[in-house]
Design a protein around this motif. Structure first.
Motif, PDB file in Angstrom:
ATOM      1  N   ALA A   1       3.106 -16.041  23.215  1.00  0.00           N
ATOM      2  CA  ALA A   1       1.859 -15.307  23.467  1.00  0.00           C
ATOM      3  C   ALA A   1       2.096 -14.132  24.411  1.00  0.00           C
ATOM      4  O   ALA A   1       1.532 -13.049  24.209  1.00  0.00           O
ATOM      5  N   PHE A   2       2.921 -14.325  25.451  1.00  0.00           N
ATOM      6  CA  PHE A   2       3.225 -13.224  26.367  1.00  0.00           C
ATOM      7  C   PHE A   2       3.901 -12.088  25.601  1.00  0.00           C
ATOM      8  O   PHE A   2       3.537 -10.919  25.746  1.00  0.00           O
ATOM      9  N   ALA A   3       4.890 -12.433  24.777  1.00  0.00           N
ATOM     10  CA  ALA A   3       5.620 -11.417  24.019  1.00  0.00           C
ATOM     11  C   ALA A   3       4.705 -10.724  23.014  1.00  0.00           C
ATOM     12  O   ALA A   3       4.712  -9.496  22.900  1.00  0.00           O
ATOM     13  N   GLY A   4       3.906 -11.498  22.296  1.00  0.00           N
ATOM     14  CA  GLY A   4       2.989 -10.913  21.319  1.00  0.00           C
ATOM     15  C   GLY A   4       1.965 -10.007  21.962  1.00  0.00           C
ATOM     16  O   GLY A   4       1.639  -8.940  21.427  1.00  0.00           O
ATOM     17  N   SER A   5       1.482 -10.408  23.118  1.00  0.00           N
ATOM     18  CA  SER A   5       0.517  -9.583  23.841  1.00  0.00           C
ATOM     19  C   SER A   5       1.122  -8.243  24.224  1.00  0.00           C
ATOM     20  O   SER A   5       0.480  -7.199  24.081  1.00  0.00           O
ATOM     21  N   MET A   6       2.369  -8.276  24.681  1.00  0.00           N
ATOM     22  CA  MET A   6       3.006  -7.034  25.091  1.00  0.00           C
ATOM     23  C   MET A   6       3.414  -6.173  23.902  1.00  0.00           C
ATOM     24  O   MET A   6       3.349  -4.947  23.971  1.00  0.00           O
ATOM     25  N   ILE A   7       3.815  -6.797  22.812  1.00  0.00           N
ATOM     26  CA  ILE A   7       4.191  -6.029  21.621  1.00  0.00           C
ATOM     27  C   ILE A   7       2.979  -5.343  21.011  1.00  0.00           C
ATOM     28  O   ILE A   7       3.027  -4.165  20.649  1.00  0.00           O
ATOM     29  N   PHE A   8       1.873  -6.077  20.902  1.00  0.00           N
ATOM     30  CA  PHE A   8       0.687  -5.541  20.238  1.00  0.00           C
ATOM     31  C   PHE A   8      -0.315  -4.891  21.190  1.00  0.00           C
ATOM     32  O   PHE A   8      -1.299  -4.310  20.751  1.00  0.00           O
ATOM     33  N   GLY A   9      -0.089  -4.994  22.490  1.00  0.00           N
ATOM     34  CA  GLY A   9      -0.968  -4.353  23.462  1.00  0.00           C
ATOM     35  C   GLY A   9      -2.332  -5.005  23.583  1.00  0.00           C
ATOM     36  O   GLY A   9      -3.316  -4.337  23.863  1.00  0.00           O
ATOM     37  N   VAL A  10      -2.403  -6.303  23.383  1.00  0.00           N
ATOM     38  CA  VAL A  10      -3.663  -7.034  23.431  1.00  0.00           C
ATOM     39  C   VAL A  10      -3.723  -7.847  24.726  1.00  0.00           C
ATOM     40  O   VAL A  10      -2.803  -8.605  25.028  1.00  0.00           O
ATOM     41  N   ALA A  11      -4.794  -7.680  25.484  1.00  0.00           N
ATOM     42  CA  ALA A  11      -5.029  -8.449  26.714  1.00  0.00           C
ATOM     43  C   ALA A  11      -3.822  -8.383  27.647  1.00  0.00           C
ATOM     44  O   ALA A  11      -3.379  -9.400  28.173  1.00  0.00           O
ATOM     45  N   LEU A  12      -3.317  -7.192  27.874  1.00  0.00           N
ATOM     46  CA  LEU A  12      -2.091  -7.032  28.657  1.00  0.00           C
ATOM     47  C   LEU A  12      -2.240  -7.501  30.101  1.00  0.00           C
ATOM     48  O   LEU A  12      -1.350  -8.152  30.630  1.00  0.00           O
ATOM     49  N   ARG A  13      -3.332  -7.172  30.737  1.00  0.00           N
ATOM     50  CA  ARG A  13      -3.484  -7.572  32.141  1.00  0.00           C
ATOM     51  C   ARG A  13      -3.593  -9.080  32.285  1.00  0.00           C
ATOM     52  O   ARG A  13      -2.982  -9.666  33.179  1.00  0.00           O
ATOM     53  N   PHE A  14      -4.340  -9.708  31.400  1.00  0.00           N
ATOM     54  CA  PHE A  14      -4.482 -11.159  31.444  1.00  0.00           C
ATOM     55  C   PHE A  14      -3.145 -11.842  31.145  1.00  0.00           C
ATOM     56  O   PHE A  14      -2.704 -12.726  31.884  1.00  0.00           O
TER      57      PHE A  14
ATOM     58  N   GLY B   1      -0.203 -10.525  31.374  1.00  0.00           N
ATOM     59  CA  GLY B   1       0.733 -10.196  32.444  1.00  0.00           C
ATOM     60  C   GLY B   1       0.542 -11.069  33.670  1.00  0.00           C
ATOM     61  O   GLY B   1       1.513 -11.520  34.276  1.00  0.00           O
ATOM     62  N   ALA B   2      -0.718 -11.333  34.019  1.00  0.00           N
ATOM     63  CA  ALA B   2      -0.995 -12.210  35.162  1.00  0.00           C
ATOM     64  C   ALA B   2      -0.505 -13.628  34.887  1.00  0.00           C
ATOM     65  O   ALA B   2       0.080 -14.282  35.772  1.00  0.00           O
ATOM     66  N   LEU B   3      -0.713 -14.118  33.674  1.00  0.00           N
ATOM     67  CA  LEU B   3      -0.211 -15.449  33.325  1.00  0.00           C
ATOM     68  C   LEU B   3       1.317 -15.480  33.323  1.00  0.00           C
ATOM     69  O   LEU B   3       1.920 -16.453  33.777  1.00  0.00           O
ATOM     70  N   ALA B   4       1.938 -14.421  32.824  1.00  0.00           N
ATOM     71  CA  ALA B   4       3.400 -14.355  32.796  1.00  0.00           C
ATOM     72  C   ALA B   4       3.977 -14.326  34.214  1.00  0.00           C
ATOM     73  O   ALA B   4       5.008 -14.953  34.481  1.00  0.00           O
ATOM     74  N   VAL B   5       3.318 -13.627  35.119  1.00  0.00           N
ATOM     75  CA  VAL B   5       3.782 -13.601  36.508  1.00  0.00           C
ATOM     76  C   VAL B   5       3.674 -14.992  37.131  1.00  0.00           C
ATOM     77  O   VAL B   5       4.595 -15.455  37.804  1.00  0.00           O
ATOM     78  N   SER B   6       2.564 -15.690  36.898  1.00  0.00           N
ATOM     79  CA  SER B   6       2.418 -17.042  37.445  1.00  0.00           C
ATOM     80  C   SER B   6       3.450 -17.994  36.831  1.00  0.00           C
ATOM     81  O   SER B   6       3.992 -18.859  37.510  1.00  0.00           O
ATOM     82  N   TYR B   7       3.742 -17.822  35.572  1.00  0.00           N
ATOM     83  CA  TYR B   7       4.766 -18.605  34.878  1.00  0.00           C
ATOM     84  C   TYR B   7       6.137 -18.365  35.522  1.00  0.00           C
ATOM     85  O   TYR B   7       6.902 -19.297  35.757  1.00  0.00           O
ATOM     86  N   THR B   8       6.433 -17.114  35.836  1.00  0.00           N
ATOM     87  CA  THR B   8       7.706 -16.750  36.444  1.00  0.00           C
ATOM     88  C   THR B   8       7.806 -17.240  37.883  1.00  0.00           C
ATOM     89  O   THR B   8       8.858 -17.715  38.314  1.00  0.00           O
ATOM     90  N   VAL B   9       6.725 -17.152  38.633  1.00  0.00           N
ATOM     91  CA  VAL B   9       6.719 -17.638  40.017  1.00  0.00           C
ATOM     92  C   VAL B   9       6.952 -19.151  40.044  1.00  0.00           C
ATOM     93  O   VAL B   9       7.693 -19.658  40.885  1.00  0.00           O
ATOM     94  N   GLN B  10       6.350 -19.864  39.098  1.00  0.00           N
ATOM     95  CA  GLN B  10       6.584 -21.310  39.001  1.00  0.00           C
ATOM     96  C   GLN B  10       8.052 -21.597  38.761  1.00  0.00           C
ATOM     97  O   GLN B  10       8.632 -22.488  39.375  1.00  0.00           O
ATOM     98  N   LEU B  11       8.675 -20.826  37.895  1.00  0.00           N
ATOM     99  CA  LEU B  11      10.095 -21.007  37.610  1.00  0.00           C
ATOM    100  C   LEU B  11      10.950 -20.683  38.832  1.00  0.00           C
ATOM    101  O   LEU B  11      11.880 -21.412  39.164  1.00  0.00           O
ATOM    102  N   TRP B  12      10.617 -19.604  39.525  1.00  0.00           N
ATOM    103  CA  TRP B  12      11.368 -19.230  40.726  1.00  0.00           C
ATOM    104  C   TRP B  12      11.251 -20.308  41.805  1.00  0.00           C
ATOM    105  O   TRP B  12      12.247 -20.683  42.427  1.00  0.00           O
TER     106      TRP B  12
END
Length: 95
Positions: A54-67, A69-80
């Motif tokens: 979903a993160f990749a599809g959102s960025m490829i198609f430009g749909v709901a990028l801010r939302f 992106g915020a979820l992707a950042v939280s996903y990455t912070v959890q991993l870190w």
């Protein structure tokens, strides 16, 4: 992303969840990984796969990028935070 699916030939996600649960920065995160995620890997694996898709599809198609992106950042912070104490990069572990 494909190595995260719970396929019989791939246990990559299981390995990294175990690494996260031993090298985590906070105790509540360790308990969550051990008590909620690890026992339910057949559910969490596809959810992680679909989230990254979903993160990749959102960025490829430009749909709901801010939302997305915020979820992707939280996903990455959890991993870190989960791999905070992992010394596999050659540096000594933080104490």
């Amino acid at each position: 992303m494909l190595w995260k699916l719970p396929l019989p030939a791939s246990d990559g996600l299981q390995y990294w969840i175990e690494q996260e649960s031993t090298n985590v920065a906070f105790e509540f995160h360790r308990r969550f990984l051990k008590d909620a995620v690890r026992p339910h890997m057949t559910i969490c694996g596809p959810i992680g796969f679909l989230a990254e898709l979903a993160f990749a599809g959102s960025m490829i198609f430009g749909v709901a990028l801010r939302f997305a992106g915020a979820l992707a950042v939280s996903y990455t912070v959890q991993l870190w935070l989960g791999l905070y104490g992992n010394a596999s990069d050659g540096r000594p572990m933080m104490s």
